[in-house]
Design a protein around this motif. Structure first.
Motif, PDB file in Angstrom:
ATOM      1  N   LYS A 176      57.334  20.141 -40.267  1.00 46.15           N
ATOM      2  CA  LYS A 176      58.400  20.753 -41.066  1.00 46.15           C
ATOM      3  C   LYS A 176      59.294  19.712 -41.714  1.00 46.15           C
ATOM      4  O   LYS A 176      59.672  19.842 -42.893  1.00 46.15           O
ATOM      5  CB  LYS A 176      59.231  21.686 -40.181  1.00 46.15           C
ATOM      6  CG  LYS A 176      60.304  22.459 -40.941  1.00 46.15           C
ATOM      7  CD  LYS A 176      61.036  23.429 -40.019  1.00 46.15           C
ATOM      8  CE  LYS A 176      62.103  24.213 -40.780  1.00 46.15           C
ATOM      9  NZ  LYS A 176      62.831  25.159 -39.877  1.00 46.15           N
ATOM     10  N   VAL A 177      59.654  18.637 -40.968  1.00 43.05           N
ATOM     11  CA  VAL A 177      60.602  17.666 -41.523  1.00 43.05           C
ATOM     12  C   VAL A 177      59.991  16.867 -42.669  1.00 43.05           C
ATOM     13  O   VAL A 177      60.725  16.284 -43.475  1.00 43.05           O
ATOM     14  CB  VAL A 177      61.137  16.702 -40.438  1.00 43.05           C
ATOM     15  CG1 VAL A 177      61.890  17.462 -39.366  1.00 43.05           C
ATOM     16  CG2 VAL A 177      60.032  15.856 -39.842  1.00 43.05           C
ATOM     17  N   GLU A 200      64.615  12.520 -39.450  1.00 41.58           N
ATOM     18  CA  GLU A 200      65.764  13.184 -40.071  1.00 41.58           C
ATOM     19  C   GLU A 200      66.987  12.262 -40.093  1.00 41.58           C
ATOM     20  O   GLU A 200      67.752  12.249 -41.059  1.00 41.58           O
ATOM     21  CB  GLU A 200      66.077  14.479 -39.312  1.00 41.58           C
ATOM     22  CG  GLU A 200      65.026  15.565 -39.504  1.00 41.58           C
ATOM     23  CD  GLU A 200      65.422  16.869 -38.862  1.00 41.58           C
ATOM     24  OE1 GLU A 200      65.741  16.849 -37.656  1.00 41.58           O
ATOM     25  OE2 GLU A 200      65.425  17.910 -39.553  1.00 41.58           O
ATOM     26  N   GLU A 246      55.954  12.964 -30.898  1.00 37.10           N
ATOM     27  CA  GLU A 246      56.156  13.590 -32.215  1.00 37.10           C
ATOM     28  C   GLU A 246      57.511  14.284 -32.286  1.00 37.10           C
ATOM     29  O   GLU A 246      58.163  14.288 -33.335  1.00 37.10           O
ATOM     30  CB  GLU A 246      55.031  14.586 -32.517  1.00 37.10           C
ATOM     31  CG  GLU A 246      53.719  13.939 -32.909  1.00 37.10           C
ATOM     32  CD  GLU A 246      52.741  14.920 -33.532  1.00 37.10           C
ATOM     33  OE1 GLU A 246      53.207  15.925 -34.119  1.00 37.10           O
ATOM     34  OE2 GLU A 246      51.525  14.692 -33.440  1.00 37.10           O
ATOM     35  N   GLU A 247      57.932  14.891 -31.184  1.00 38.70           N
ATOM     36  CA  GLU A 247      59.239  15.547 -31.158  1.00 38.70           C
ATOM     37  C   GLU A 247      60.342  14.527 -31.394  1.00 38.70           C
ATOM     38  O   GLU A 247      61.277  14.760 -32.168  1.00 38.70           O
ATOM     39  CB  GLU A 247      59.434  16.242 -29.807  1.00 38.70           C
ATOM     40  CG  GLU A 247      58.455  17.375 -29.515  1.00 38.70           C
ATOM     41  CD  GLU A 247      58.648  18.561 -30.434  1.00 38.70           C
ATOM     42  OE1 GLU A 247      59.814  18.975 -30.633  1.00 38.70           O
ATOM     43  OE2 GLU A 247      57.647  19.072 -30.964  1.00 38.70           O
ATOM     44  N   THR A 274      52.665  18.749 -34.460  1.00 34.87           N
ATOM     45  CA  THR A 274      53.659  19.706 -33.993  1.00 34.87           C
ATOM     46  C   THR A 274      54.390  20.336 -35.183  1.00 34.87           C
ATOM     47  O   THR A 274      54.579  19.709 -36.226  1.00 34.87           O
ATOM     48  CB  THR A 274      54.696  19.029 -33.081  1.00 34.87           C
ATOM     49  OG1 THR A 274      55.372  18.001 -33.810  1.00 34.87           O
ATOM     50  CG2 THR A 274      54.011  18.408 -31.864  1.00 34.87           C
ATOM     51  N   ASP A 275      54.827  21.574 -34.994  1.00 35.64           N
ATOM     52  CA  ASP A 275      55.515  22.288 -36.073  1.00 35.64           C
ATOM     53  C   ASP A 275      56.783  21.558 -36.501  1.00 35.64           C
ATOM     54  O   ASP A 275      57.120  21.507 -37.689  1.00 35.64           O
ATOM     55  CB  ASP A 275      55.876  23.708 -35.609  1.00 35.64           C
ATOM     56  CG  ASP A 275      54.647  24.595 -35.449  1.00 35.64           C
ATOM     57  OD1 ASP A 275      53.609  24.275 -36.068  1.00 35.64           O
ATOM     58  OD2 ASP A 275      54.717  25.587 -34.705  1.00 35.64           O
ATOM     59  N   LYS A 276      57.473  20.973 -35.533  1.00 39.56           N
ATOM     60  CA  LYS A 276      58.742  20.302 -35.832  1.00 39.56           C
ATOM     61  C   LYS A 276      58.535  19.112 -36.752  1.00 39.56           C
ATOM     62  O   LYS A 276      59.256  18.946 -37.749  1.00 39.56           O
ATOM     63  CB  LYS A 276      59.399  19.859 -34.521  1.00 39.56           C
ATOM     64  CG  LYS A 276      60.771  19.226 -34.703  1.00 39.56           C
ATOM     65  CD  LYS A 276      61.402  18.904 -33.352  1.00 39.56           C
ATOM     66  CE  LYS A 276      62.780  18.284 -33.515  1.00 39.56           C
ATOM     67  NZ  LYS A 276      63.411  17.980 -32.199  1.00 39.56           N
ATOM     68  N   LEU A 277      57.560  18.279 -36.446  1.00 39.39           N
ATOM     69  CA  LEU A 277      57.324  17.102 -37.271  1.00 39.39           C
ATOM     70  C   LEU A 277      56.745  17.477 -38.629  1.00 39.39           C
ATOM     71  O   LEU A 277      57.101  16.878 -39.649  1.00 39.39           O
ATOM     72  CB  LEU A 277      56.395  16.128 -36.545  1.00 39.39           C
ATOM     73  CG  LEU A 277      56.174  14.765 -37.216  1.00 39.39           C
ATOM     74  CD1 LEU A 277      57.499  14.068 -37.488  1.00 39.39           C
ATOM     75  CD2 LEU A 277      55.275  13.878 -36.365  1.00 39.39           C
ATOM     76  N   ALA A 293      60.340  13.253 -35.040  1.00 31.05           N
ATOM     77  CA  ALA A 293      60.942  14.202 -35.987  1.00 31.05           C
ATOM     78  C   ALA A 293      62.451  14.000 -36.056  1.00 31.05           C
ATOM     79  O   ALA A 293      63.049  13.992 -37.144  1.00 31.05           O
ATOM     80  CB  ALA A 293      60.608  15.632 -35.578  1.00 31.05           C
ATOM     81  N   ASP A 294      63.069  13.817 -34.896  1.00 32.55           N
ATOM     82  CA  ASP A 294      64.520  13.576 -34.862  1.00 32.55           C
ATOM     83  C   ASP A 294      64.863  12.253 -35.538  1.00 32.55           C
ATOM     84  O   ASP A 294      65.842  12.160 -36.293  1.00 32.55           O
ATOM     85  CB  ASP A 294      65.015  13.564 -33.412  1.00 32.55           C
ATOM     86  CG  ASP A 294      64.886  14.925 -32.740  1.00 32.55           C
ATOM     87  OD1 ASP A 294      64.900  15.938 -33.455  1.00 32.55           O
ATOM     88  OD2 ASP A 294      64.762  14.961 -31.502  1.00 32.55           O
TER      89      ASP A 294
END
Length: 375
Positions: free
Chosen positions: A357-358, A267, A259-260, A352-355, A263-264
């Motif tokens: 959020k995007v 974006e 998932e991290e 995950t918070d990162k995914l 997310a990258d």
């Protein structure tokens, strides 16, 4: 004629509370559907499923392996009933549609794949093949020590029996390394033999000696090295339940790492206009088969509609002129997920918070091709 399809997570956390969390979640999903109306055809299914979920014995596997998810399909008027006990579910959902929503089952089976777990020491090997529903024992505590000639020794016969005499020309560390290398080569060869007979998708290794694991990985055939996913920490003489649980925990760990990275990637794709955000834009792209990867926030849901017989669906807009029926559904993302899977796309539930959020804590999609802007 409508079918009710239910997918629920049955993780240890979901089972721990009293009443269990999964049962409360199902009741919440039922309540939302009842509030949306159009449930006359499925009210009997709802009750039948609730009764089934209320009995803990129904949530156990006959194979004696963990059940961390369940899928139930019901149509009481046609006396149709199917249950699948699963390692996990894509998303908690209750779907009412003109056919059972089995696409989620196929997606889980494909995603989980066939997993080879090899647990070994310097003398013994255990090997297990695990798929969605079974654990097959391939090697159980097999002693291979006699097949490994000890390094730094010369073998000769005395009175008809084998004896060993050290050469005395190598230091202890070199002898130890050569012994470990022979073990690694034997394990790698055993894995290759298994692969030729039973193809697998993922390989996991477990050993009390982490150094030998790295040696094994270096010895793997290139085809097999691509399947290597990591290590497990299995207890000595682990049973099927422990092995399966260790695998599930590892897969969850790997999924969070993925998932991290996703997310990258998302974006980056947004910058190239190859990814979009929002539920209705994602539905529009799914309508033309243009979603490679759909991402849905774990807590997101949105009311929508489905038209019959066309299957047209959305959050905004009207049904086509030939519509004979229309269902208001409390969570249209379930239909979106089904359509993306049907088209061979990938679905990722963002935890995950990162995914999360995007995608603005909603829905996002990486596209198959770029949509040119209209001037």
């Amino acid at each position: 004629m409508f079918y009710t399809s239910v997918y629920l997570s049955l993780s240890p956390e979901d089972r721990a509370d009293r009443p269990p969390r999964f049962l409360l979640r199902y009741k919440t999903l039922m309540k939302k559907y009842k509030e949306s109306g159009n449930i006359d055809d499925v009210v009997q299914d709802f009750q039948r499923i609730e009764d089934f979920l209320s009995n803990p014995k129904n949530l156990q596997s006959e194979e004696g392996i963990p059940v961390r998810g369940i899928a139930i399909f019901s149509n009481s008027k046609e006396d149709y009933w199917e249950v699948f006990r699963l390692p996990y579910v894509i998303k908690n959902m209750l779907v009412v549609d003109v056919e059972p929503y089995k696409r989620g089952i196929f997606a889980i089976e494909a995603d989980f794949g066939k997993n080879l777990i090899v647990d070994f020491s310097k003398k013994h090997i255990h090997a297990y093949m695990i798929d969605t529903y079974t654990v097959e024992v391939l090697h159980q505590d097999v002693d291979f020590s006699e097949k490994i000639e000890r390094a730094g020794t010369t073998k000769f016969l005395t009175g008809g029996s084998a004896s060993f005499r050290t050469t005395g020309t190598r230091n202890v560390e070199l002898i130890k390394y050569e012994e470990e290398s022979k073990v690694a080569r034997f394990i790698a060869e055993t894995i290759f033999t298994i692969y030729k007979d039973k193809r697998f998708d993922n390989l996991f290794l477990s050993s009390p000696d982490k150094k030998i694991i790295s040696l094994v990985v270096n010895e793997l055939h290139p085809y097999i090295k691509r399947t290597y996913r990591g290590t497990l920490n299995l207890p000595h003489n682990a049973n099927k339940n422990e092995i399966y649980n260790a695998l599930l925990d590892k897969l969850k760990e790997l999924d969070l790492k993925d998932e991290e990275s996703l997310a990258d990637k998302f974006e980056e794709m947004v910058a190239f206009e190859m990814a979009i955000k929002g539920l209705q834009p994602s539905i529009d792209m799914a309508m033309i088969g243009n979603i490679n990867t759909l991402i849905v926030d774990v807590d997101f849901s949105k009311e929508g509609f489905i038209c019959y017989p066309s299957g047209f669906y959305g959050v905004f807009g009207d049904c086509p002129e030939n519509t004979t029926g229309k269902i208001i559904t409390p969570d249209i993302t379930n239909k979106l997920i089904e359509e993306v899977l049907k088209q061979g796309g990938r679905v990722e539930i963002a935890n995950t918070d990162k995914l999360r959020k995007v995608i603005n804590h909603g829905v996002g999609a990486i596209l198959r091709w770029k949509i040119e802007s209209k001037v």
